[in-house]
Design an enzyme around this catalytic site. Structure first.
Site, PDB file in Angstrom:
ATOM      1  N   ARG A  64       7.070 -32.299   5.623  1.00  0.00           N
ATOM      2  CA  ARG A  64       6.327 -31.966   6.846  1.00  0.00           C
ATOM      3  C   ARG A  64       7.160 -32.136   8.098  1.00  0.00           C
ATOM      4  NH1 ARG A  64       1.586 -35.167   4.346  1.00  0.00           N
ATOM      5  NH2 ARG A  64       3.468 -35.934   3.421  1.00  0.00           N
ATOM      6  N   GLU A 101       7.448 -48.916  -3.546  1.00  0.00           N
ATOM      7  CA  GLU A 101       6.687 -50.009  -4.164  1.00  0.00           C
ATOM      8  C   GLU A 101       6.951 -50.044  -5.675  1.00  0.00           C
ATOM      9  OE1 GLU A 101       2.599 -49.683  -3.206  1.00  0.00           O
ATOM     10  OE2 GLU A 101       2.066 -51.572  -4.185  1.00  0.00           O
TER      11      GLU A 101
HETATM   12  P1  AMP Z   1       7.689 -44.112   4.373  1.00  0.00           P
HETATM   13  O1  AMP Z   1       9.047 -43.875   3.776  1.00  0.00           O
HETATM   14  O2  AMP Z   1       6.908 -45.161   3.684  1.00  0.00           O
HETATM   15  O3  AMP Z   1       7.790 -44.355   5.884  1.00  0.00           O
HETATM   16  O4  AMP Z   1       6.854 -42.793   4.144  1.00  0.00           O
HETATM   17  C1  AMP Z   1       7.046 -41.723   4.971  1.00  0.00           C
HETATM   18  C2  AMP Z   1       6.795 -40.394   4.308  1.00  0.00           C
HETATM   19  O5  AMP Z   1       5.701 -40.430   3.391  1.00  0.00           O
HETATM   20  C3  AMP Z   1       6.473 -39.395   5.387  1.00  0.00           C
HETATM   21  O6  AMP Z   1       7.368 -38.312   5.236  1.00  0.00           O
HETATM   22  C4  AMP Z   1       5.037 -38.991   5.157  1.00  0.00           C
HETATM   23  O7  AMP Z   1       4.953 -37.608   5.058  1.00  0.00           O
HETATM   24  C5  AMP Z   1       4.603 -39.640   3.827  1.00  0.00           C
HETATM   25  N1  AMP Z   1       3.436 -40.547   3.965  1.00  0.00           N
HETATM   26  C6  AMP Z   1       3.437 -41.878   3.738  1.00  0.00           C
HETATM   27  N2  AMP Z   1       2.227 -42.420   3.903  1.00  0.00           N
HETATM   28  C7  AMP Z   1       1.415 -41.404   4.281  1.00  0.00           C
HETATM   29  C8  AMP Z   1       0.015 -41.310   4.644  1.00  0.00           C
HETATM   30  N3  AMP Z   1      -0.802 -42.382   4.647  1.00  0.00           N
HETATM   31  N4  AMP Z   1      -0.460 -40.092   4.986  1.00  0.00           N
HETATM   32  C9  AMP Z   1       0.344 -39.010   4.995  1.00  0.00           C
HETATM   33  N5  AMP Z   1       1.647 -39.032   4.669  1.00  0.00           N
HETATM   34  C10 AMP Z   1       2.191 -40.206   4.319  1.00  0.00           C
END
Ligand code: AMP
Length: 176
Positions: A64, A101
């Site tokens: 996205r 995780e």
């Molecule tokens: P992180 O590496 O944990 O910061 O996860 C980021 C990526 O996961 C982003 O590119 C988001 O598109 C997706 N993502 C993680 N959690 C969510 C959520 N609650 N809703 C939508 N997309 C999420």
């Protein structure tokens, strides 16, 4: 036509409980994309403090981050670079793994996507734990990029993701 406010954007983001697995509150940005005024406003807000001429390229994160990053790049008149999940880019790549995780993920970028010293704005839709953005910043550091800033549409502040990203100019339009 007036630009849609951050409050309007927030009202348009759809919360989907228990997707893709129980306990996750998925922030669905497709209603924002489907509305031209909201999509345009999101890109304008992402670039609010990025003057024309201050970045050389925008880097967007799979998947996205491509949507907002590419629109922002076109608005600024600069190039766009995708950071992709491992195995998708056809040319020589740098790869960076990070822990989830359960298990791990790997992101990749073409070795010639950014030349040393280029000024980069990193864009993604959402900052959660920060693992994806931190790995993307490591890739950009290996390419010799100068990070101008990091921009997210949404930040899940309670997960503390920005602590993993380092001393950059990190901003999000909507924080939960
Ligand atoms: P992180 O590496 O944990 O910061 O996860 C980021 C990526 O996961 C982003 O590119 C988001 O598109 C997706 N993502 C993680 N959690 C969510 C959520 N609650 N809703 C939508 N997309 C999420």
């Amino acid at each position: 036509m007036t630009i849609a406010s951050l409050n309007e954007l927030e009202q348009s983001i759809r919360n989907v409980p228990d997707f893709p697995k129980p306990g996750i509150q998925f922030k669905d940005i497709t209603p924002v994309l489907a509305d031209g005024r909201l999509f345009d406003a999101t890109v304008q807000h992402l670039l609010a403090d990025i003057p024309q001429g201050s970045v050389d390229k925008i880097v967007g994160i799979d998947a996205r981050g491509f949507i907002f990053g590419a629109a922002a790049a076109q608005r600024l008149g600069v190039g766009f670079v995708p950071v992709r999940k491992k195995g998708k880019l056809p040319w020589e790549t740098h790869e960076q793994s990070y822990d989830l995780e359960y298990g791990s993920n790997t992101v990749a970028v073409h070795t010639d996507a950014v030349t040393p010293g280029e000024r980069i704005l990193l864009v993604d839709d959402l900052l959660a734990t920060g693992g994806t953005a931190a790995a993307s910043l490591q890739l950009l550091s290996r390419l010799g990029a100068k990070i101008v800033g990091v921009r997210f549409v949404i930040e899940l502040g309670f997960l503390g993701g920005r602590e993993r990203l380092g001393p950059f100019d990190i901003r999000s339009l909507i924080t939960y």
